[in-house]
Motif scaffolding. Structure first.
Motif, short mmCIF file in Angstrom:
data_model
loop_
_atom_site.label_atom_id
_atom_site.label_comp_id
_atom_site.label_asym_id
_atom_site.label_seq_id
_atom_site.Cartn_x
_atom_site.Cartn_y
_atom_site.Cartn_z
N ALA A 61 38.68 56.51 49.35
CA ALA A 61 37.89 56.85 48.31
C ALA A 61 38.22 55.79 47.19
O ALA A 61 37.34 55.42 46.68
CB ALA A 61 37.64 58.17 47.92
N TRP A 62 39.65 55.68 47.14
CA TRP A 62 39.88 54.77 45.94
C TRP A 62 39.66 53.23 46.17
O TRP A 62 39.25 52.66 45.23
CB TRP A 62 41.46 55.05 45.80
CG TRP A 62 42.23 54.27 44.86
CD1 TRP A 62 42.02 54.55 43.58
CD2 TRP A 62 43.05 53.48 45.25
NE1 TRP A 62 42.83 53.35 43.02
CE2 TRP A 62 43.67 52.83 43.82
CE3 TRP A 62 43.91 52.69 46.29
CZ2 TRP A 62 44.52 51.86 43.62
CZ3 TRP A 62 44.92 51.76 46.11
CH2 TRP A 62 45.29 51.27 44.80
N VAL A 63 39.74 52.92 47.60
CA VAL A 63 39.42 51.33 47.66
C VAL A 63 37.99 51.05 47.92
O VAL A 63 37.47 49.76 48.19
CB VAL A 63 40.21 50.87 48.71
CG1 VAL A 63 41.75 51.14 48.33
CG2 VAL A 63 39.97 51.52 50.22
N MET A 64 37.04 52.26 48.32
CA MET A 64 35.77 51.93 48.72
C MET A 64 34.90 50.86 47.81
O MET A 64 34.18 50.33 48.45
CB MET A 64 35.09 53.61 48.90
CG MET A 64 33.84 53.24 49.98
SD MET A 64 34.10 52.64 51.47
CE MET A 64 32.48 52.84 51.99
N ASP A 65 34.92 51.54 46.52
CA ASP A 65 34.23 50.57 45.69
C ASP A 65 34.67 49.16 45.87
O ASP A 65 33.76 48.34 45.84
CB ASP A 65 34.47 51.01 44.36
CG ASP A 65 33.87 52.23 44.12
OD1 ASP A 65 32.96 52.69 44.73
OD2 ASP A 65 34.14 52.91 42.86
N GLU A 66 35.99 48.79 45.89
CA GLU A 66 36.23 47.34 46.15
C GLU A 66 35.73 46.82 47.21
O GLU A 66 35.07 45.78 47.31
CB GLU A 66 37.84 47.08 45.87
CG GLU A 66 38.22 45.68 46.45
CD GLU A 66 39.63 45.76 46.67
OE1 GLU A 66 40.01 44.48 46.87
OE2 GLU A 66 40.39 46.50 46.11
N VAL A 67 35.74 47.69 48.79
CA VAL A 67 35.35 47.09 50.09
C VAL A 67 33.75 46.97 49.73
O VAL A 67 33.20 45.93 50.25
CB VAL A 67 35.73 47.99 50.94
CG1 VAL A 67 35.13 47.80 52.28
CG2 VAL A 67 37.23 48.01 50.96
#
Length: 123
Positions: free
Chosen positions: A17-23
């Motif tokens: 969830a923490w990296v999902m926006d970047e991906v």
């Protein structure tokens, strides 16, 4: 004697969830940048332009590379490998602009959507 089904370990989805926006941002940018590059190349072929500036795709490749690292950091090897394939396709378009066809843009779009769907299902 009865057997109990083995339970699979519960995965902590917080890091994803923490990296999902970047991906997700990298995937969206990939679709838009490749479509634009394909359109620019079509225009260049129809005119006397010698070549199209590939700088946006080079920057996109770096962004995809960082997103691959983020997925690897949260131990999602299969999605990272898929994203690495998209990164390689973008690099190929930088090296061979003639390969920037509508079919290439469609492949990037399909790959990005499939990966986003997979990650959404995982979350």
């Amino acid at each position: 004697m009865t057997t109990t089904p083995s339970l699979s370990p519960v995965r902590d989805l917080g890091p994803l969830a923490w990296v999902m926006d970047e991906v997700r941002r990298a995937l969206d940018d990939a679709v838009l940048a490749v479509r634009q590059f394909v359109a620019d190349n079509a225009t260049a072929r129809a005119t006397d332009l010698a070549e199209v500036d590939a700088t946006p795709l080079r920057m996109l490749r770096q962004q995809l590379h960082q997103a691959v690292g983020a997925l690897e950091m949260v131990e999602l090897a299969a999605p990272a490998q898929t994203l690495r394939a998209l990164e390689a396709l973008v690099q190929r378009l930088v090296q061979r602009p003639a390969a920037a066809t509508p079919e290439a843009a469609q492949a990037v779009g399909q790959g990005a959507r499939a990966l986003a769907d997979q990650l959404d299902r995982t979350l």
